[in-house]
Write a protein that holds these residues in place. Structure first.
Motif, PDB file in Angstrom:
ATOM      1  N   TYR A  16      27.662  41.666  51.758  1.00 57.49           N
ATOM      2  CA  TYR A  16      28.559  40.662  51.652  1.00 57.49           C
ATOM      3  C   TYR A  16      27.419  39.546  51.496  1.00 57.49           C
ATOM      4  N   LYS A  74      36.522  36.339  49.701  1.00 55.89           N
ATOM      5  CA  LYS A  74      36.509  36.305  51.453  1.00 55.89           C
ATOM      6  C   LYS A  74      37.245  37.895  51.986  1.00 55.89           C
ATOM      7  N   LEU A  75      36.626  38.679  52.690  1.00 52.37           N
ATOM      8  CA  LEU A  75      37.301  39.743  53.240  1.00 52.37           C
ATOM      9  C   LEU A  75      37.194  39.500  54.689  1.00 52.37           C
ATOM     10  N   THR A  76      38.365  39.845  55.266  1.00 53.28           N
ATOM     11  CA  THR A  76      38.200  39.987  56.853  1.00 53.28           C
ATOM     12  C   THR A  76      38.650  41.424  57.453  1.00 53.28           C
ATOM     13  N   ARG A  92      33.333  50.546  51.036  1.00 53.78           N
ATOM     14  CA  ARG A  92      33.607  49.218  50.463  1.00 53.78           C
ATOM     15  C   ARG A  92      32.446  49.105  49.310  1.00 53.78           C
ATOM     16  N   SER A 104      32.290  37.809  54.010  1.00 56.28           N
ATOM     17  CA  SER A 104      33.106  38.736  54.883  1.00 56.28           C
ATOM     18  C   SER A 104      33.003  38.511  56.370  1.00 56.28           C
ATOM     19  N   ILE A 121      42.448  45.272  56.600  1.00 59.58           N
ATOM     20  CA  ILE A 121      41.603  44.460  55.710  1.00 59.58           C
ATOM     21  C   ILE A 121      42.571  43.434  55.112  1.00 59.58           C
ATOM     22  N   ALA A 123      42.468  39.671  52.384  1.00 63.09           N
ATOM     23  CA  ALA A 123      41.621  39.089  51.367  1.00 63.09           C
ATOM     24  C   ALA A 123      41.943  37.765  50.925  1.00 63.09           C
TER      25      ALA A 123
END
Length: 131
Positions: A16, A74-76, A92, A104, A121, A123
């Motif tokens: 990330y 951005k990923l969560t 990933r 991330s 997830i 995004a």
């Protein structure tokens, strides 16, 4: 889009960027879960299979908005079990650019909307400029 993978003074990263700067039209993608197009849980008990399905769902949602995984800033990530972290990272890394990874966040949660889900997830992406 500018990726700041490891700015000076920041700790090492694993897949990330510490920050991503961008301009353009943002695309918010709701949390994706390990369901296939028929609504069937994929990979029950298998974190790797579930993560792969989630990334496939992310890719499909992004495509509907005219974006792709390379456009994600951005990923969560929500995991129900942190022992699944290695499996998540393996999958990933099949889907994102390791040279330009998104920012991330990863959160361990007590549970997700379906008890069989191990990962969810969401995004944030930016649409590429049109010419």
């Amino acid at each position: 889009m500018r990726h700041f993978v490891r700015p000076e003074g920041m700790p090492p990263v694993n897949g990330y960027s510490h920050a991503v700067a961008f301009s353009g039209t943002a695309v918010a993608v709701s949390g994706q879960v390990p369901l296939d197009a028929a609504g069937t849980v994929v990979g029950e008990g298998d974190a790797e299979a579930q993560t792969r399905q989630v990334f496939l769902n992310l890719r499909a949602a992004l495509a509907a908005a005219g974006a792709e995984l390379a456009d994600v800033v951005k990923l969560t990530v929500y995991l129900t079990d942190l022992t699944d972290l290695a499996a998540f990272r393996r999958v990933r890394d099949e889907f994102i650019s390791l040279e330009r990874p998104p920012a991330s966040s990863l959160v361990q949660v007590a549970g997700l909307v379906h008890p069989a889900f191990r990962v969810e997830i969401d995004a944030l992406a930016v649409l590429p400029p049109t010419t």
